[in-house]
Design a protein around this motif. Structure first.
Motif: not given
Length: 549
Positions: A163, A295, A299, A527, A534-536, A538-539
């Protein structure tokens, strides 16, 4: 013997149901927080005056609280000068931040309260008067909190393997309320405060002014005549909240026995209300709790622009309830924040799975159409008791909410999921205990319902698992209603990395159920059903929020 086997079978079924249908997190803790001795970064190489500051800090480690305060405050003073003259001096900043954190600990250990009366601190360079601003109200009284410098915390767990923090001046702290707030529900706050705070000490002559800065209200701090970015740690308070309160333990329990946890249905702000910031409300899905958004929220909060423009809220509810009823509870709380914060901006809703289905009802004009489809008459002409009519009207009769400006759907089964109608779903639905208030509703409405051959017939009131079935009557009725014009919405869904759209699925929800015509954007990520991690994804949420404001 039969009862023994029956009990074992029930245990087996419950475990299988939890693992297969709800994808439980297992034994891994979402957050783990342990204390550790604070240490200056190894990269700090002190020379000249800063070397003497380091010596005072080292000496303080072996002293009683009062002598330690004398040394730590002097170390902060010594590093203050070079930092003010050379704002980019990282060594001076590190020593200053470290010293301020130790002063906070010393004040706590000595039970001194400089916000109530000045404290005389005797150092090798003379006497200093330590003061702190008088609290503006009881909520801002430092005496009501345990203050933990984040450099004394070792944070780990599933959600905190990595983090980030914001570098700057000051000592980031976690403020934990010593008592629960008896008005937490009426004020839409956490039951117990877990908040980020940054401590700074400003020197003027022989006066030392200790201040506790809310990083949501200020992101820069003045030291003498210069302004510095404020050091911020927004992750540590969330980690400590989850580690201590363990909210994820409620997930499965609230599915099986929603009535027992009825009082956990509520909307909560995660930071002080600000009328200038747009509220973003996260709505979790089946078996989940607001902790599942950690998460993503973590972020998003680490982006300066998003922190400046948005405030984050969560809606929690027992997910064993049929989702139209959960949506009714949500509307009630949205009405509540309209009354409590009449100047709030129109909200953005982000819903995962069944939470997305709840959000869908906030931007849909149904009127009494669904009611008439069910009963063939208007609500006033349907022969029901007043209590039953009120409950059903709140669940079945609704229009879009003008206070909602945008919705983001994540892995949402708008047309249901076949898993819910399969053997796993049937077992799961049978395990959900029907709340008592629904028993009489089913008995009184069953003779009045218009027959629908396309819908599954139940011998009890539908629960959350039932209302996820593709042939559920309510799901089919909502699917026929358009989303209200003028309210943009977005879709994010997973394909498990197979990329076989439109035949893809996240393992729970197929594309044909999660896709919505008219979405302003649609993104498929590699995912499973937990696309909110999932980072994508979140973006993508970050992108939507930045282009929407």
């Amino acid at each position: 013997m039969p009862s023994v086997f029956r009990n074992r079978w029930q245990v087996f079924v419950r475990c299988g149901f939890a693992l297969l249908l709800f994808q439980c997190c297992g034994c891994a803790h979402l957050a783990v927080v342990r204390t550790k001795p604070a240490q200056l970064p190894r990269t700090v190489v002190a020379e000249g005056p800063l070397e003497s500051a380091n010596r005072y800090l080292a000496a303080a480690e072996h002293e009683q609280p009062v002598p330690a305060l004398n040394h730590d405050l002097l170390a902060a003073k010594i590093s203050y000068g070079p930092l003010e003259r050379q704002p980019k001096d990282e060594t001076a900043r590190s020593i200053y931040n470290f010293a301020v954190a130790r002063v906070v600990q010393d004040v706590d250990r000595t039970d001194l309260e400089p916000w109530r009366h000045p404290v005389t601190v005797v150092t090798d360079e003379g006497r200093y008067t330590l003061v702190s601003p008088k609290p503006v109200d009881a909520e801002h009284d430092p005496s009501r909190y345990d203050l933990f410098p984040t450099d004394t915390l070792k944070i780990g767990g599933k959600f905190f393997q990595t983090y980030s923090t914001v570098s700057g001046v000051g000592a980031p702290l976690v403020a934990v309320g010593r008592e629960e707030n008896p008005q937490f529900r009426q004020q839409y706050k956490l039951r117990r405060v877990y908040a980020p705070v940054t401590a700074v000490i400003q020197f003027s002559g022989q006066k030392a002014d200790l201040k506790f800065v809310d990083p949501f209200q200020a992101e820069r701090v003045a030291l003498d005549k210069r302004n510095f970015p404020l050091a911020v740690d927004l992750s540590a308070p969330i980690a400590m909240l989850i580690a201590r309160e363990r909210p994820e333990r409620l997930g499965f329990a609230r599915v099986i026995n929603p009535q027992k946890y009825a009082d956990t249905a509520r909307l909560t702000q995660l930071q002080p209300f600000d009328p200038a910031r747009t509220p973003v409300i996260f709505v979790h899905g089946l078996q989940e709790t607001p902790a599942s958004w950690t998460p993503m929220i973590d972020s998003l909060r680490n982006d300066h622009w998003l922190r400046e423009h948005y405030q984050f809220w969560v809606y929690s509810y027992p997910s064993g309830y049929p989702y139209p009823y959960s949506a009714a509870l949500f509307r009630h709380d949205l009405d509540g924040i309209d009354r409590a914060f009449p100047n709030h901006k129109r909200v953005v809703l982000i819903g995962h799975s069944m939470g997305g289905m709840i959000c869908r009802l906030m931007i849909t004009d149904a009127g009494d159409k669904i009611w008439r489809d069910f009963f063939a008459t208007s609500p006033p002409k349907t022969p029901l008791s007043s209590d039953t009519r009120k409950l059903l009207e709140e669940s079945l009769v609704f229009n879009h909410r003008p206070d909602v400006q945008r919705v983001i759907f994540i892995s949402t089964p708008h047309r249901g999921s076949k898993l819910a109608s399969g053997w796993i779903g049937r077992i799961g639905a049978a395990l959900v205990r029907t709340p008592r208030l629904f028993t009489s509703v089913y008995t009184s409405t069953k003779p009045l319902l218009v027959s629908d051959p396309a819908a599954r017939t139940l011998k009890r009131m539908p629960n959350s698992v039932d209302t996820l079935e593709p042939n559920d009557r309510f799901v089919q009725a909502v699917d026929k209603l358009p989303i209200t014009r003028g309210i943009p919405y977005h879709s994010i869904m997973g394909d498990r990395g197979r990329g076989n759209t439109p035949n893809s699925s996240d393992g729970i929800v197929p594309y044909w159920s999660s896709h919505l015509d008219g979405a302003q954007s649609e993104l498929i990520v590699h995912s499973d059903h937990g696309a909110q991690f999932n980072p994508d994804a979140i973006r993508e949420v970050e992108r939507i929020l930045k282009t929407a404001d």
